[in-house]
Design an enzyme around this catalytic site. Structure first.
Site, short mmCIF file in Angstrom:
data_model
loop_
_atom_site.label_atom_id
_atom_site.label_comp_id
_atom_site.label_asym_id
_atom_site.label_seq_id
_atom_site.Cartn_x
_atom_site.Cartn_y
_atom_site.Cartn_z
N ARG A 286 0.86 -1.19 0.00
CA ARG A 286 0.00 0.00 0.00
C ARG A 286 0.89 1.24 0.00
NH1 ARG A 286 -3.28 -2.65 -1.66
NH2 ARG A 286 -5.41 -3.06 -0.98
N GLU A 315 -4.68 7.34 -4.90
CA GLU A 315 -4.80 6.65 -6.19
C GLU A 315 -6.03 7.14 -6.94
OE1 GLU A 315 -4.53 2.40 -5.64
OE2 GLU A 315 -2.51 2.54 -4.84
N HIS A 334 -1.45 0.16 -9.77
CA HIS A 334 -2.04 -0.82 -8.86
C HIS A 334 -2.49 -2.07 -9.62
CE1 HIS A 334 -4.29 -1.18 -4.76
NE2 HIS A 334 -3.92 -2.36 -5.20
N1 LIG Z 1 -0.72 -4.37 -5.30
C1 LIG Z 1 -1.72 -5.21 -5.26
O1 LIG Z 1 -2.52 -5.28 -6.16
C2 LIG Z 1 -1.86 -6.13 -4.10
C3 LIG Z 1 -2.35 -7.42 -4.26
C4 LIG Z 1 -2.49 -8.25 -3.15
C5 LIG Z 1 -2.13 -7.77 -1.90
N2 LIG Z 1 -1.71 -6.50 -1.79
C6 LIG Z 1 -1.33 -5.97 -0.48
O2 LIG Z 1 -0.22 -6.69 -0.02
C7 LIG Z 1 -0.22 -6.72 1.39
C8 LIG Z 1 0.01 -8.14 1.86
O3 LIG Z 1 -1.01 -8.99 1.41
P1 LIG Z 1 -1.05 -10.50 1.93
O4 LIG Z 1 -2.14 -11.18 1.19
O5 LIG Z 1 0.30 -11.07 1.90
O6 LIG Z 1 -1.50 -10.25 3.43
P2 LIG Z 1 -1.13 -11.16 4.68
O7 LIG Z 1 -2.07 -10.74 5.73
O8 LIG Z 1 -1.09 -12.58 4.30
O9 LIG Z 1 0.33 -10.70 5.08
C9 LIG Z 1 0.62 -9.49 5.68
C10 LIG Z 1 1.76 -9.73 6.64
O10 LIG Z 1 2.20 -8.47 7.14
C11 LIG Z 1 2.63 -8.69 8.46
N3 LIG Z 1 2.75 -7.45 9.20
C12 LIG Z 1 1.80 -6.77 9.88
N4 LIG Z 1 2.35 -5.69 10.46
C13 LIG Z 1 3.66 -5.70 10.14
C14 LIG Z 1 4.73 -4.84 10.45
N5 LIG Z 1 4.57 -3.77 11.21
N6 LIG Z 1 5.94 -5.15 9.94
C15 LIG Z 1 6.13 -6.23 9.16
N7 LIG Z 1 5.14 -7.08 8.84
C16 LIG Z 1 3.92 -6.81 9.33
C17 LIG Z 1 1.59 -9.63 9.01
O11 LIG Z 1 2.07 -10.31 10.15
C18 LIG Z 1 1.36 -10.56 7.86
O12 LIG Z 1 2.19 -11.71 7.96
C19 LIG Z 1 -1.56 -6.09 1.80
O13 LIG Z 1 -1.35 -4.73 2.09
C20 LIG Z 1 -2.38 -6.19 0.58
O14 LIG Z 1 -3.38 -5.24 0.54
C21 LIG Z 1 -1.55 -5.67 -2.84
O1 LIG Z 2 -5.32 -5.69 -1.61
C1 LIG Z 2 -5.48 -6.22 -2.68
O2 LIG Z 2 -6.07 -7.30 -2.85
C2 LIG Z 2 -4.88 -5.58 -3.88
O3 LIG Z 2 -4.38 -4.34 -3.59
C3 LIG Z 2 -5.74 -5.61 -5.07
O4 LIG Z 2 -6.57 -4.49 -5.15
P1 LIG Z 2 -7.58 -4.38 -6.37
O5 LIG Z 2 -8.66 -5.35 -6.12
O6 LIG Z 2 -8.08 -2.98 -6.35
O7 LIG Z 2 -6.81 -4.70 -7.59
#
Ligand SMILES: NC(=O)c1ccc[n+]([C@@H]2O[C@H](COP(=O)([O-])OP(=O)(O)OC[C@H]3O[C@@H](n4cnc5c(N)ncnc54)[C@H](O)[C@@H]3O)[C@@H](O)[C@H]2O)c1
Ligand SMILES: O=C(O)[C@H](O)COP(=O)(O)O
Length: 598
Positions: A286, A315, A334
């Site tokens: 994020r 965004e 994104h």
């Molecule tokens: N760019 C995209 O399109 C996209 C897609 C999927 C996920 N994401 C983002 O990626 C991130 C991770 O997703 P995920 O599915 O792996 O989630 P997840 O919950 O499986 O993993 C997140 C991890 O972050 C850790 N965490 C929490 N606080 C922390 C800190 N202060 N320092 C270090 N680690 C910490 C948690 O313990 C957890 O293991 C989320 O923010 C999600 O929104 C973005």
């Molecule tokens: O947190 C997520 O799952 C990702 O950031 C994906 O976001 P989106 O659904 O807007 O692509």
């Protein structure tokens, strides 16, 4: 369909109407109103449900969702796909919707919940991050939030690796230059990945998939995550280190934590200053986890050589965003979750969760409610009904009704303390305690919040019994302290209102009131009378009720000793008239009585 929307049931029995985890509120001008009567053994009350004329709930899909998900939703509900709504349009539509599905582009803020006037019962986030949903407001409004936490993990990890490799070899800049007719081979000399240290910050689903892939590229991978299990890291061959160690030793830092109050701007002036000169940053988590101004300063100072950003604090970022324009930063809009496969996957994952929640199943992906496995719920089902009814009975015994502040729940069971999940039971007792004396609707989502907000302190105690732990529970006591009772016999020796219940043959029974042992099935309503134990009392009361055709379902007498005081508990199927209740009260041997609705 109608019944299942209104009355949230246990997964193992979709047609059951016993529980109401998420109950709908009354009426809407635009929609037909169905009044559902439930079988006596299930519910005393009738419930009002908002349903479209065709009997289906309405789901608003506010951002593009994969077709397979839309098709699943359509099998169950009317689906309104309205993309690019302004905040005002969303707020005006939402009062006509039972569920809302969004991705990261829609802010589901407090105003949305307030505008729904209580109709919105489920928000589905077709993805992982729920930082665009005001969870506190959802919980306060009793609205369940579910997400799709697994289907885009690989897509996000692959995008992280794509950004890592593209950044290291200047792919984006070199492509733009080549398309502009240039041939700048020496300008775009990159850096190698093999042997370099990658710090994965946030070792959850995406972070660990990135780590696995980076190891395949020959990188040395370390990770920082205060909550990650060491065995998962060991299995992938990753060393878990402190935050400072991670950022100080990394050549590449890849961010994978959620945006929360504690992760907001965790890369800032102070932390950039601790990094190795020439570090490269990848962010597919994020935008808000980086202080973007600080990043620009760190690039200018030569601390950060390059950054690859998929996400931004705002965004889309402004057209003249210094981040996007910076030649050392590559940016994507994104796209982490944007593969055909991931979008199909999240669409199905969220659609199943939303439909399940509307049907009353407790979603495994619930974000703001206890996740209780279906088999546990099935086992607890009769106790869930008992819990709500004991709460209802106990609060109706309070004189005045509103001064309830301290409640103690005791669960007696022969199961080990960690083998009984009482969250659902506590929520249902809370529902029973609060609903009869307020206009608030309480469900599994908002029970703890509502109790706290009303200053209701609920403590729980487990009593370990000998014997076989076949049944999850033997009995439940609900005890209200520091109140007076309109039925003095309900006060126990220690001065609290006390009711006790058990489940017999799958049916909840009231088994104790104050110090008096009774046994009445909690099916209709109840009359409790204290009297001097003497012959003929059952007949006298029974004939008063019989005269106006009130059916007595159960009658028991609990007495301290023969011919001494006794409490008679009478279960009735119909509500007796005031006149009949008055006549019962006037029977000379009856010292006090109370009529309690379940
Ligand atoms: N760019 C995209 O399109 C996209 C897609 C999927 C996920 N994401 C983002 O990626 C991130 C991770 O997703 P995920 O599915 O792996 O989630 P997840 O919950 O499986 O993993 C997140 C991890 O972050 C850790 N965490 C929490 N606080 C922390 C800190 N202060 N320092 C270090 N680690 C910490 C948690 O313990 C957890 O293991 C989320 O923010 C999600 O929104 C973005
Ligand atoms: O947190 C997520 O799952 C990702 O950031 C994906 O976001 P989106 O659904 O807007 O692509």
């Amino acid at each position: 369909m109608a019944a299942s929307l209104s009355s949230i049931s246990l997964k193992s029995s979709p047609s059951s109407t016993t529980s109401s985890w998420l109950r709908h509120r009354p009426l809407s001008a635009t929609f037909g109103v169905t009044t559902l009567s439930f079988p006596r053994h299930c519910e005393k009350t009738r419930r009002f449900v908002v349903l479209a004329m065709d009997g289906k709930p309405t789901i608003l899909v506010a951002e593009k969702l994969g077709e397979a998900g839309i098709n699943l939703l359509k099998e169950f509900a009317n689906v309104d796909c309205s993309y690019n709504l302004t905040p005002e349009e969303l707020c005006s539509k939402i009062s006509l919707c039972d569920a809302l599905i969004v991705r990261s582009g829609t802010k589901v803020n407090r105003q949305v919940f307030e505008s729904s006037s209580g109709r919105l019962k489920v928000v589905g986030r077709a993805g992982v991050g729920i930082d665009n949903v005001d969870l506190a407001a959802a919980t306060e409004h009793g609205c369940l939030v579910v997400n799709a936490p697994t289907a885009n993990t690989v897509a996000a990890a692959e995008h992280g690796i794509a950004l890592l490799t593209a950044m290291a070899r200047n792919v984006a800049q070199a492509d733009a230059s080549t398309k502009a007719g240039k041939w700048e081979r020496s300008k775009y000399v990159g850096v190698s990945l093999v042997g370099k240290t990658l710090a994965v910050m946030g070792f959850g689903k995406v972070g660990s998939e990135v780590a696995r892939r980076a190891k395949g590229l020959g990188m040395h991978v370390i990770a920082h995550d205060p909550y990650a299990p060491a065995d998962r890291a060991r299995a992938i061959g990753v060393e878990l280190v402190s935050f400072d160690e991670a950022i100080a030793s990394a050549d590449f830092i890849s961010l994978h934590m959620p945006l929360t109050a504690s992760t907001s701007k965790m890369l800032n002036d102070e932390t950039f200053a601790k990094m190795k000169k020439g570090v490269r940053i990848i962010n597919v988590a994020r935008g808000g986890v980086i202080d973007e101004e600080a990043l620009l300063k760190a690039i200018d100072a030569g601390i950060v050589a390059q950054a690859a950003l998929d996400v931004f604090s705002e965004e889309p970022p402004a057209k003249d965003s210094k981040l996007v324009q910076n030649e050392n930063i590559i940016a994507t809009p994104h796209l982490g979750a944007s593969t055909a496969e991931a979008q199909e996957g999240v669409a199905i994952e969220v659609a199943e969760a939303v439909v399940g929640a509307l049907k009353g199943e407790l979603a495994a992906t619930a974000v703001n409610a206890p996740m209780v496995p279906a088999e546990v719920l099935t086992e607890l089902k009769p106790f869930v009904a008992l819990a709500e009814k004991l709460g209802r009975l106990a609060v109706q015994l309070v004189a005045g009704g509103s001064g309830v502040k301290t409640v103690k729940i005791t669960y007696a069971s022969s199961r080990a303390p960690d083998d009984l999940d009482t969250r659902v039971l506590r929520a249902m007792i809370t529902k029973g305690l609060i609903e009869p004396i307020s206009s608030v609707f309480v469900n599994l989502v908002n029970a703890d919040f509502t109790a706290k907000q009303r200053g209701l302190r609920i403590t729980e105690e487990r009593v370990l019994l000998d014997g076989s732990p076949e049944s999850p529970l033997e009995l439940i006591h609900v005890q209200i302290s520091n109140v007076e009772s309109k039925f003095a016999s309900a006060i126990s020796d220690s001065g609290e209102i006390k009711v006790e219940g058990r489940v017999k043959d799958g049916i909840p029974h009231l088994t104790k009131v104050g110090t008096f042992e009774v046994d009445v099935s909690l099916e209709g309503s109840i009359i409790l009378c204290r009297q001097v134990d003497q012959p003929g009392m059952i007949g006298t009361v029974g004939s008063i009720l019989g005269e106006e055709n009130v059916n007595v379902s159960f009658m028991t007498v609990g007495r301290l000793a023969p011919r001494k005081q006794a409490v008679m508990a009478i279960g009735v199927d119909e509500e007796p008239s005031k006149q009949s209740l008055k006549r019962i009260g006037e029977i000379p041997a009856i010292e006090e009585f109370v009529y309690l609705e379940l």
